[in-house]
Write an enzyme that holds these catalytic residues in place. Structure first.
Site, PDB file in Angstrom:
ATOM      1  N   LYS B  81       0.853  -1.195   0.000  1.00  0.00           N
ATOM      2  CA  LYS B  81       0.000   0.000   0.000  1.00  0.00           C
ATOM      3  C   LYS B  81       0.887   1.243   0.000  1.00  0.00           C
ATOM      4  O   LYS B  81       1.931   1.252   0.691  1.00  0.00           O
ATOM      5  CB  LYS B  81      -0.847  -0.062   1.274  1.00  0.00           C
ATOM      6  CG  LYS B  81      -1.898   1.000   1.465  1.00  0.00           C
ATOM      7  CD  LYS B  81      -2.670   0.701   2.761  1.00  0.00           C
ATOM      8  CE  LYS B  81      -3.882   1.596   2.949  1.00  0.00           C
ATOM      9  NZ  LYS B  81      -4.679   1.215   4.136  1.00  0.00           N
ATOM     10  N   SER B 157      -9.398   0.695   2.963  1.00  0.00           N
ATOM     11  CA  SER B 157      -8.566   1.572   2.172  1.00  0.00           C
ATOM     12  C   SER B 157      -7.407   0.867   1.474  1.00  0.00           C
ATOM     13  O   SER B 157      -6.796   1.437   0.579  1.00  0.00           O
ATOM     14  CB  SER B 157      -8.008   2.697   3.051  1.00  0.00           C
ATOM     15  OG  SER B 157      -7.182   2.190   4.072  1.00  0.00           O
ATOM     16  N   SER B 181      -9.624  -1.812   7.052  1.00  0.00           N
ATOM     17  CA  SER B 181      -9.027  -1.541   5.737  1.00  0.00           C
ATOM     18  C   SER B 181      -8.206  -2.680   5.147  1.00  0.00           C
ATOM     19  O   SER B 181      -7.804  -2.602   3.989  1.00  0.00           O
ATOM     20  CB  SER B 181      -8.172  -0.274   5.801  1.00  0.00           C
ATOM     21  OG  SER B 181      -9.003   0.856   5.892  1.00  0.00           O
TER      22      SER B 181
END
Lengths: 73, 462
Positions: B81, B157, B181
């Protein structure tokens, strides 16, 4: 507390000035709506009335030298 | 192993490289080609680290040529990420603002551990701005699309962290989870995700959202891979080749574990598929017990307050200087969060301790609690509302209905992907354990995968 939009508008107006923030007119309604949602969540928590012996969860570790204070950093 | 090595699990790829059936350079090249071919349709990657991946592969191949033992992730393509620092890459954190920062001068601790374990870093991954969202939509980098149905959300996310694995561009990723997330994109994209115990894995070199609640963790296409990755990431002592300490536990299966389904809050509100997935898992495990996590709705509310307040405070300077450069979907929430009265935060933290004590007590009688991961299959990109229990509610915050109460008290969870009969999209189930018992949750996840109840097939992207 949660449906008093005028009061939240006044609160936001005062708070953003004190914090040095700017809320453009086109953002205003959304920010107030989020404040009201946050207030509703906070009210739900406050209504529960956890015992006064129940201390806040965060703990500070004076021995840690890490940036994030998490045990495995 | 599958005819396309990229479709292999972490374990299979590392074994193939170790046996010289495929070189690390081949694996890096295959992954980079897959990103070239597939990513334009998904928007999962934001930076591709070609030179680094090839250099890391050369090093692995040289070790093999010298007859040296290979580390446990040798030759495995991975991605992280874009909230994680990667040396030489600017940490976007999903934002426009942070891309004006200089490149990171060092890897985040977990990225460095992947590298030391022989993984090949292919790039960094799309996410909701500053990790404040569940949709995978991003005003600056575009929406990250679901590989199983590209008009649908990937979930966030850690959006690219789910989508890139489901599309077999890489075999494993790192995400973060403050309120769900890791578990939400795992559910929507149909992959396995581990949110470990709060504090179990380092967050050093990872941009925070809400430090009281932020977790780091891996996603992969198998439960065994999560066990291996967890051991690498927590720096567990390992002897290679052979299974890592947590992997060895998986052979015990789910036998003897006391498992219950979460009732109350976790039985309400969701779409039928959320509850059907839990039922399918519970039936396979022969579970009939139900437990109630008391005041789970308030736990979610308290997590909401903490995230808003801590996120708003963390970004205060950026909100002062560059509010117009935020993604509009996060800016207004951060602004509201910055105005949070401190008493609300303290009350939320007091309630957190109360809730932790009550839920801890449940683990005296149970080892594992099952709950839905998301209230529905992945909604369509841009979908602003859905109907829960007859009430039209905003999609974005309500995706985290079932994940927030669990991360609020830092319990370890494996999100396992379930495909219901006739479904076009997967949906996840949370396998929740007591603190520091990731091994138990992973045992159940591995059993479910072995029995075909949970699976993470690679998406056919049309």
């Amino acid at each position: 507390m949660t449906d008093d939009r005028e009061n939240w508008d006044a609160y936001m107006e005062a708070a953003i000035k004190l914090l040095g923030l700017t809320v453009r007119p086109e953002w205003r309604e959304a920010v107030i709506s989020h404040l009201i949602v946050n207030a509703g969540a906070a009210s739900s928590v406050a209504d529960f009335k956890a015992p006064e012996t129940c201390l806040p969860a965060p703990e500070f570790d004076p021995r840690s030298t890490s940036a994030d204070n998490s045990p495995k950093s | 192993m599958h005819i396309d090595p990229l479709y292999g699990t972490v374990e299979e790829i590392a074994e193939a490289v170790r046996l010289n059936e495929v070189s690390a350079e081949d694996m890096a090249t295959l992954a980079l080609q897959a990103v070239d071919a597939i990513n334009p349709r998904l928007g999962a990657f934001t930076d591709v680290t070609t030179d680094r991946a090839l250099a890391e592969a050369t090093e692995i191949d040289a070790m093999l040529a010298r007859g040296e033992p290979l580390p446990p992730l040798a030759g495995v393509p991975v991605a992280v990420k874009n909230l994680y620092d990667v040396a030489g890459v600017t940490t976007r954190a999903g934002s426009r603002i942070n891309r004006d920062n200089p490149p990171a001068d060092a890897d985040a601790v977990l990225v460095a551990r992947l590298k030391r374990a022989g993984a090949l870093l292919i790039g960094t991954l799309n996410m909701d701005e500053y990790a404040f969202g569940f949709t995978g939509e991003n005003a600056h980098d575009g929406a990250c699309r679901n590989p199983h149905a590209t008009e649908h959300m990937s979930g966030g996310s850690s959006a690219g962290a789910g989508a890139s694995i489901a599309a077999a561009m890489v075999a494993a990723t790192l995400g973060t989870d403050t309120n769900g997330s890791i578990r939400v994109p795992a559910s929507f994209c149909g992959v396995f995700g581990l949110k470990p115990t709060y504090g179990a894995l380092s967050r050093a070199g990872v941009t925070p959202l809400s430090p009281s609640l932020d977790h780091t963790g891996p996603l992969a296409r198998s439960a065994r891979d999560l066990a291996l990755l967890f051991d690498v990431l927590r720096d567990a002592p390992m002897t290679a080749p052979g299974p890592s300490p947590t992997m060895r536990e998986l052979d015990k299966g789910a036998d003897g574990l006391r498992i219950a389904v979460a009732g109350g809050w976790f039985r309400e509100k969701g779409f039928p598929e959320a509850h059907a997935a839990v039922e399918k898992v519970a039936k396979a495990l022969d579970v009939s017990d139900e437990v109630e996590l008391p005041e789970a709705g308030r736990a979610r509310a308290a997590a909401y307050v903490l995230t808003a307040a801590e996120g708003g405070a963390y970004h205060l300077e950026r909100l002062r200087e560059r509010a117009a450069d935020f993604d509009p979907d996060t800016r207004d929430r951060f602004l509201a969060g910055a105005l949070t009265p401190s008493a609300w935060v303290t009350e939320a933290q007091r309630f957190r301790r109360w809730f932790r004590d009550r839920v801890s007590a449940l683990f005296a009688a149970h080892d594992i609690i099952l709950a839905p991961a998301t209230p529905c299959h992945a909604p369509k990109i841009g979908q602003k509302t859905f109907v829960l229990d007859g009430e039209e509610v905003p999609t974005r915050p309500n995706i985290g209905l079932y994940t927030q109460p669990i991360s609020f008290i830092g319990l370890p969870v494996v999100a396992v992907p379930v495909w219901l009969d006739g479904a076009r999209l997967p949906i996840g189930v949370q396998v929740i354990a007591a603190p520091d018992r990731e091994d138990l949750a992973l045992r159940v996840a591995a059993q479910l995968q072995e029995d075909g109840i949970a699976s993470a097939p690679v998406a056919s992207i049309i």
